[in-house]
Design a protein around this motif. Structure first.
Motif, mmCIF file in Angstrom:
data_model
loop_
_atom_site.group_PDB
_atom_site.id
_atom_site.type_symbol
_atom_site.label_atom_id
_atom_site.label_comp_id
_atom_site.label_asym_id
_atom_site.label_seq_id
_atom_site.Cartn_x
_atom_site.Cartn_y
_atom_site.Cartn_z
ATOM 1 N N VAL A 106 0.832 -1.206 0.000
ATOM 2 C CA VAL A 106 0.000 0.000 0.000
ATOM 3 C C VAL A 106 0.866 1.255 0.000
ATOM 4 N N LEU A 107 1.926 1.260 0.791
ATOM 5 C CA LEU A 107 2.779 2.448 0.867
ATOM 6 C C LEU A 107 3.524 2.674 -0.442
ATOM 7 N N THR A 116 1.306 13.086 0.915
ATOM 8 C CA THR A 116 0.817 13.027 2.286
ATOM 9 C C THR A 116 -0.198 11.901 2.429
ATOM 10 N N LEU A 117 -0.070 11.140 3.518
ATOM 11 C CA LEU A 117 -1.068 10.140 3.894
ATOM 12 C C LEU A 117 -1.598 10.492 5.275
ATOM 13 N N PRO A 129 5.710 2.208 12.918
ATOM 14 C CA PRO A 129 6.797 1.547 12.184
ATOM 15 C C PRO A 129 6.794 1.817 10.683
ATOM 16 N N PHE A 130 5.679 2.335 10.162
ATOM 17 C CA PHE A 130 5.566 2.614 8.727
ATOM 18 C C PHE A 130 5.718 4.103 8.422
ATOM 19 N N MET A 273 -3.011 10.663 12.472
ATOM 20 C CA MET A 273 -1.636 10.316 12.135
ATOM 21 C C MET A 273 -1.370 10.718 10.689
ATOM 22 N N VAL A 274 -0.138 11.149 10.443
ATOM 23 C CA VAL A 274 0.261 11.664 9.136
ATOM 24 C C VAL A 274 1.572 11.015 8.730
ATOM 25 N N ARG A 275 1.701 10.764 7.454
ATOM 26 C CA ARG A 275 2.969 10.313 6.867
ATOM 27 C C ARG A 275 3.306 11.258 5.727
ATOM 28 N N GLY A 276 4.486 11.861 5.783
ATOM 29 C CA GLY A 276 4.883 12.802 4.743
ATOM 30 C C GLY A 276 4.609 14.235 5.151
#
Length: 293
Positions: A106-107, A116-117, A129-130, A273-276
């Motif tokens: 998925v990532l 951004t996720l 962890p991701f 939660m945010v990624r990026g």
């Protein structure tokens, strides 16, 4: 053909039923099948909004991660973010690495499409962890003494085709409720309908907006305003016949032309939660409830 072995398509007419069997096993009591049926009836099928990544054991769906596109305005800029949702592993298949396996895929899929996720969760340790991190949100509180003139709000009936058309029109033409973090016009309306259509939605004809709100005694909780303009707080309060002494706004109120006290808050026990990249990080905001996944 998909580059990804777990990416599936709802073009398979049996996929929805198998997926919802998994989700209702993992999240009992949510009645997700009927919720999805309701959104289809409103012309906002979940299957058009979500990209499913599913692992099967024979014909049984045993793990799933879904991806949505969410159009947001963040610090005045238009951004399409990826939303991770409905992460689930069947209880009998846990601790075998299936979740990690799907998330890696998925990532990779998302990194090719989004800077951004976002996701919301009560278990941040599953996502840290991701590369996901918790971003603090705020609610906004104001004391007042306000009472509108008469009953000027219409409670929408989403079994009525005219009310559904009204909702679609305003979602398609809406402006963001906030310049800090707000939702842009939505072509895909399923996320809004899943989050809000089972709750009261009020139409203020004078303002041509739909208001997502709850009133408890003299406390007004304001979750979203959907329209081609965002009225001032005074204009909104003028539509409400009850006496209001306290207002809690669950989005940044920069467009309401009023002052509020910002207080850190976790909405419905689910952390953002945010990624990026996330330009509003460190600012005072809340991702509107209608756009949470």
């Amino acid at each position: 053909m998909s580059l990804y072995r777990f990416q599936k398509s709802f073009a398979d007419p049996t996929l929805s039923e198998r997926l919802f069997t998994l989700l209702e096993t993992v999240f009992p009591g949510l009645d997700l099948s009927n919720l999805a049926k309701s959104t289809r009836a409103m012309g906002a099928p979940w299957e058009t909004a979500s990209t499913p990544f599913i692992r099967f054991d024979d014909d049984i769906a045993i793990a799933h991660v879904g991806v949505l596109e969410i159009p947001l305005q963040i610090m005045g800029e238009s951004v399409t973010v990826g939303g991770i949702h409905a992460v689930a592993t069947h209880p009998e298949y846990r601790r075998r690495g299936y979740y990690r396996e799907i998330m890696r895929e998925v990532l990779d899929y998302c990194d090719r499409r989004y800077e951004t996720l976002v996701l919301t969760t009560s278990q941040p340790e599953l996502y840290e962890p991701f590369g996901f991190r918790v971003v603090e949100e705020h609610k906004f509180i104001k004391q007042c003494d306000a009472k509108g003139n008469g009953d000027r709000l219409q409670l929408l009936n989403l079994s009525d085709s005219n009310d559904v058309k009204l909702l679609h029109r305003l979602l398609k033409t809406r402006i963001p409720v906030s310049n800090v973090v707000g939702v842009l016009p939505q072509q895909e309306k399923a996320l809004f309908c899943v989050n809000e259509a089972t709750r009261p939605l009020y139409y203020a004809e004078d303002l041509n907006v739909i208001i997502c709100m709850e009133i408890e005694d003299t406390q007004l909780k304001l979750f979203d305003v959907v329209g081609t303009n965002i009225p001032t707080l005074d204009a909104l309060l003028a539509q409400i016949p009850q006496l209001i002494k306290e207002i809690i706004v669950y989005f940044s109120p920069d467009r309401l032309n009023s002052t509020f006290q910002a207080i850190p808050h976790v909405l419905d026990e689910a952390l953002l939660m945010v990624r990026g990249k996330f330009a509003a990080e460190g600012d005072l905001f809340m991702l509107p409830r209608s756009a949470r996944c």
